[in-house]
Write a protein that holds these residues in place. Structure first.
Motif, PDB file in Angstrom:
ATOM      1  N   GLY A 184     -72.566 -44.867   1.902  1.00  0.00           N
ATOM      2  CA  GLY A 184     -73.700 -44.986   2.804  1.00  0.00           C
ATOM      3  C   GLY A 184     -73.940 -46.404   3.296  1.00  0.00           C
ATOM      4  O   GLY A 184     -73.415 -47.376   2.758  1.00  0.00           O
ATOM      5  N   PHE A 185     -74.743 -46.508   4.343  1.00  0.00           N
ATOM      6  CA  PHE A 185     -75.167 -47.805   4.883  1.00  0.00           C
ATOM      7  C   PHE A 185     -76.500 -48.194   4.249  1.00  0.00           C
ATOM      8  O   PHE A 185     -77.359 -47.335   4.018  1.00  0.00           O
ATOM      9  CB  PHE A 185     -75.325 -47.729   6.400  1.00  0.00           C
ATOM     10  CG  PHE A 185     -74.024 -47.692   7.150  1.00  0.00           C
ATOM     11  CD1 PHE A 185     -73.478 -48.851   7.669  1.00  0.00           C
ATOM     12  CD2 PHE A 185     -73.345 -46.499   7.328  1.00  0.00           C
ATOM     13  CE1 PHE A 185     -72.279 -48.827   8.363  1.00  0.00           C
ATOM     14  CE2 PHE A 185     -72.141 -46.455   8.013  1.00  0.00           C
ATOM     15  CZ  PHE A 185     -71.603 -47.619   8.536  1.00  0.00           C
ATOM     16  N   GLU A 186     -76.681 -49.477   3.990  1.00  0.00           N
ATOM     17  CA  GLU A 186     -77.938 -49.991   3.462  1.00  0.00           C
ATOM     18  C   GLU A 186     -78.416 -51.105   4.391  1.00  0.00           C
ATOM     19  O   GLU A 186     -77.955 -52.231   4.316  1.00  0.00           O
ATOM     20  CB  GLU A 186     -77.759 -50.517   2.038  1.00  0.00           C
ATOM     21  CG  GLU A 186     -77.356 -49.418   1.051  1.00  0.00           C
ATOM     22  CD  GLU A 186     -77.376 -49.900  -0.393  1.00  0.00           C
ATOM     23  OE1 GLU A 186     -78.111 -50.875  -0.673  1.00  0.00           O
ATOM     24  OE2 GLU A 186     -76.671 -49.314  -1.211  1.00  0.00           O
ATOM     25  N   GLY A 187     -79.328 -50.761   5.264  1.00  0.00           N
ATOM     26  CA  GLY A 187     -79.764 -51.709   6.276  1.00  0.00           C
ATOM     27  C   GLY A 187     -80.675 -52.803   5.766  1.00  0.00           C
ATOM     28  O   GLY A 187     -80.834 -53.839   6.403  1.00  0.00           O
ATOM     29  N   VAL A 188     -81.292 -52.594   4.603  1.00  0.00           N
ATOM     30  CA  VAL A 188     -82.231 -53.581   4.051  1.00  0.00           C
ATOM     31  C   VAL A 188     -81.575 -54.267   2.872  1.00  0.00           C
ATOM     32  O   VAL A 188     -81.156 -53.614   1.911  1.00  0.00           O
ATOM     33  CB  VAL A 188     -83.545 -52.905   3.596  1.00  0.00           C
ATOM     34  CG1 VAL A 188     -84.489 -53.942   3.011  1.00  0.00           C
ATOM     35  CG2 VAL A 188     -84.198 -52.181   4.772  1.00  0.00           C
ATOM     36  N   ILE A 189     -81.470 -55.587   2.928  1.00  0.00           N
ATOM     37  CA  ILE A 189     -80.882 -56.350   1.830  1.00  0.00           C
ATOM     38  C   ILE A 189     -81.953 -56.606   0.780  1.00  0.00           C
ATOM     39  O   ILE A 189     -83.039 -57.092   1.089  1.00  0.00           O
ATOM     40  CB  ILE A 189     -80.300 -57.685   2.340  1.00  0.00           C
ATOM     41  CG1 ILE A 189     -79.173 -57.415   3.340  1.00  0.00           C
ATOM     42  CG2 ILE A 189     -79.786 -58.527   1.176  1.00  0.00           C
ATOM     43  CD1 ILE A 189     -78.569 -58.663   3.934  1.00  0.00           C
ATOM     44  N   ARG A 190     -81.657 -56.264  -0.461  1.00  0.00           N
ATOM     45  CA  ARG A 190     -82.601 -56.415  -1.567  1.00  0.00           C
ATOM     46  C   ARG A 190     -81.997 -57.325  -2.630  1.00  0.00           C
ATOM     47  O   ARG A 190     -80.795 -57.577  -2.659  1.00  0.00           O
ATOM     48  CB  ARG A 190     -82.907 -55.045  -2.187  1.00  0.00           C
ATOM     49  CG  ARG A 190     -83.445 -54.015  -1.218  1.00  0.00           C
ATOM     50  CD  ARG A 190     -83.785 -52.732  -1.958  1.00  0.00           C
ATOM     51  NE  ARG A 190     -82.623 -52.172  -2.644  1.00  0.00           N
ATOM     52  CZ  ARG A 190     -81.765 -51.336  -2.071  1.00  0.00           C
ATOM     53  NH1 ARG A 190     -81.933 -50.982  -0.793  1.00  0.00           N
ATOM     54  NH2 ARG A 190     -80.746 -50.849  -2.739  1.00  0.00           N
ATOM     55  N   ASN A 191     -82.854 -57.789  -3.531  1.00  0.00           N
ATOM     56  CA  ASN A 191     -82.357 -58.535  -4.683  1.00  0.00           C
ATOM     57  C   ASN A 191     -81.636 -57.577  -5.612  1.00  0.00           C
ATOM     58  O   ASN A 191     -82.035 -56.429  -5.768  1.00  0.00           O
ATOM     59  CB  ASN A 191     -83.520 -59.203  -5.439  1.00  0.00           C
ATOM     60  CG  ASN A 191     -84.149 -60.324  -4.639  1.00  0.00           C
ATOM     61  OD1 ASN A 191     -83.464 -60.992  -3.855  1.00  0.00           O
ATOM     62  ND2 ASN A 191     -85.441 -60.539  -4.836  1.00  0.00           N
ATOM     63  N   GLY A 192     -80.578 -58.059  -6.242  1.00  0.00           N
ATOM     64  CA  GLY A 192     -79.837 -57.208  -7.158  1.00  0.00           C
ATOM     65  C   GLY A 192     -78.681 -56.510  -6.471  1.00  0.00           C
ATOM     66  O   GLY A 192     -78.416 -56.704  -5.276  1.00  0.00           O
ATOM     67  N   PHE A 193     -78.014 -55.661  -7.236  1.00  0.00           N
ATOM     68  CA  PHE A 193     -76.816 -54.997  -6.750  1.00  0.00           C
ATOM     69  C   PHE A 193     -77.146 -53.939  -5.694  1.00  0.00           C
ATOM     70  O   PHE A 193     -78.120 -53.199  -5.828  1.00  0.00           O
ATOM     71  CB  PHE A 193     -76.076 -54.332  -7.912  1.00  0.00           C
ATOM     72  CG  PHE A 193     -74.921 -53.482  -7.475  1.00  0.00           C
ATOM     73  CD1 PHE A 193     -73.736 -54.067  -7.063  1.00  0.00           C
ATOM     74  CD2 PHE A 193     -75.041 -52.102  -7.459  1.00  0.00           C
ATOM     75  CE1 PHE A 193     -72.677 -53.280  -6.646  1.00  0.00           C
ATOM     76  CE2 PHE A 193     -73.989 -51.314  -7.045  1.00  0.00           C
ATOM     77  CZ  PHE A 193     -72.805 -51.898  -6.646  1.00  0.00           C
ATOM     78  N   GLN A 194     -76.330 -53.879  -4.646  1.00  0.00           N
ATOM     79  CA  GLN A 194     -76.437 -52.839  -3.629  1.00  0.00           C
ATOM     80  C   GLN A 194     -75.081 -52.161  -3.506  1.00  0.00           C
ATOM     81  O   GLN A 194     -74.069 -52.808  -3.264  1.00  0.00           O
ATOM     82  CB  GLN A 194     -76.877 -53.435  -2.294  1.00  0.00           C
ATOM     83  CG  GLN A 194     -78.312 -53.930  -2.323  1.00  0.00           C
ATOM     84  CD  GLN A 194     -78.809 -54.373  -0.964  1.00  0.00           C
ATOM     85  OE1 GLN A 194     -78.850 -55.547  -0.671  1.00  0.00           O
ATOM     86  NE2 GLN A 194     -79.200 -53.419  -0.136  1.00  0.00           N
ATOM     87  N   ARG A 195     -75.069 -50.841  -3.649  1.00  0.00           N
ATOM     88  CA  ARG A 195     -73.798 -50.126  -3.718  1.00  0.00           C
ATOM     89  C   ARG A 195     -73.228 -49.776  -2.346  1.00  0.00           C
ATOM     90  O   ARG A 195     -72.047 -49.519  -2.210  1.00  0.00           O
ATOM     91  CB  ARG A 195     -73.955 -48.850  -4.536  1.00  0.00           C
ATOM     92  CG  ARG A 195     -74.961 -47.861  -3.988  1.00  0.00           C
ATOM     93  CD  ARG A 195     -75.001 -46.585  -4.819  1.00  0.00           C
ATOM     94  NE  ARG A 195     -75.196 -46.860  -6.210  1.00  0.00           N
ATOM     95  CZ  ARG A 195     -76.390 -47.014  -6.799  1.00  0.00           C
ATOM     96  NH1 ARG A 195     -77.482 -46.932  -6.055  1.00  0.00           N
ATOM     97  NH2 ARG A 195     -76.510 -47.247  -8.069  1.00  0.00           N
ATOM     98  N   GLY A 196     -74.065 -49.762  -1.310  1.00  0.00           N
ATOM     99  CA  GLY A 196     -73.610 -49.303  -0.006  1.00  0.00           C
ATOM    100  C   GLY A 196     -73.112 -50.427   0.887  1.00  0.00           C
ATOM    101  O   GLY A 196     -72.891 -51.559   0.459  1.00  0.00           O
ATOM    102  N   ILE A 197     -72.941 -50.101   2.162  1.00  0.00           N
ATOM    103  CA  ILE A 197     -72.486 -51.049   3.176  1.00  0.00           C
ATOM    104  C   ILE A 197     -73.699 -51.825   3.682  1.00  0.00           C
ATOM    105  O   ILE A 197     -74.677 -51.225   4.135  1.00  0.00           O
ATOM    106  CB  ILE A 197     -71.804 -50.300   4.340  1.00  0.00           C
ATOM    107  CG1 ILE A 197     -70.619 -49.476   3.809  1.00  0.00           C
ATOM    108  CG2 ILE A 197     -71.334 -51.276   5.421  1.00  0.00           C
ATOM    109  CD1 ILE A 197     -70.145 -48.405   4.780  1.00  0.00           C
TER     110      ILE A 197
END
Length: 265
Positions: A184-197
């Motif tokens: 999946g796409f993750e349009g919002v960058i957050r603190n910590g690990f993000q698994r998507g694009i």
């Protein structure tokens, strides 16, 4: 079954492209039974593993050997070469049956390129999704057959049905792990690990649309420069589309862990 996510694909007439994300750390929490179940979905496994699956009583030395097999399979389930081997072999067998011939189906071993930045990832995904347009086989991304971008825009592939069909055809022995959709796409960058694009799907659509309009002398096709922007062609309201895309991704159980590498194959 593998610790691999598919970010993009394009199936052409005589080859295909994949952009995958390797997740070697995902395999660490898998129990021995889960590893064996995943591997034995594809292969029967050694006789000792088959006896273990049947519930036969095994001595301590035999159980240690089963554990050794499981560790070998654990490493294979995070390996790109084994992923490609397990993908290409059944395709070759099916093609040979259809053509009533024997011998090699694939011309050579696959080639791969590591994608070390978000820019590299997005440019490679766009290249893959635009393959049918560059080959003059389609006019727009949303009409490009057998591509990840069309599947993301107009989902038609029933993964559960495909797995059931593969099981009936004995291409799979069984399948007991959660279904895994496209990464999946993750349009919002957050603190910590993000698994998507790390990009919004709306922006990715516009990126592909703009890139596809660029005419190249070494390629036959491109998107018509007079065509409406892709969001207008799809009659999509950006806010509604973002909600729909997020809800689609959230509808699947996520059982994956951090620690990933991306490669294009």
């Amino acid at each position: 079954m593998f610790a691999v996510d598919v970010a993009a694909y394009a199936v052409m007439s005589n080859h295909y492209h994949l952009v995958v994300k390797l997740s070697p750390d995902d395999i660490e929490p898998w129990s021995m039974d889960e590893v064996l179940a995943r591997w034995c979905s594809l292969y029967k496994g050694p006789p000792l593993v088959q006896r273990y699956h049947r519930g036969d009583e095994l001595c301590a030395a035999e159980l240690r050997r089963v554990e050794e097999y499981a560790e070998t399979f654990r490493q294979r389930l995070a390996d790109l070469s084994w992923f490609m081997k397990c993908l290409n072999e059944p395709i070759a067998r099916q093609a040979n049956r259809e053509d009533e011939c024997t011998g090699h189906f694939w011309e050579s071993r696959f080639k791969s390129q590591a994608l070390d930045t978000e820019e590299a990832l997005l440019s490679c995904m766009a290249y893959v999704d635009l393959n049918p347009i560059r080959a003059a086989m389609a006019e727009t991304p949303e009409t490009s057959e057998h591509t990840s971008i069309k599947e993301r825009i107009h989902p038609t592939f029933d993964l559960a049905e495909a797995i059931a069909r593969q099981t009936e055809q004995q291409a799979l022995n069984e399948f007991s792990v959660p279904l895994k959709p496209l990464l999946g796409f993750e349009g919002v960058i957050r603190n910590g690990f993000q698994r998507g694009i790390l990009f919004s799907f709306e922006d990715y659509l516009e990126l592909v649309d703009c890139t596809g309009r660029i005419s190249r002398s070494d390629k036959r096709g491109c998107i018509d420069e007079n065509a409406l922007p892709i969001l207008e062609r799809l009659n999509l309201d950006p806010e509604r589309w973002c909600h729909r895309a997020t809800a689609f991704e959230d509808s699947y159980q996520d059982y994956r862990n951090p620690g990933r590498r991306r490669r294009a194959a």
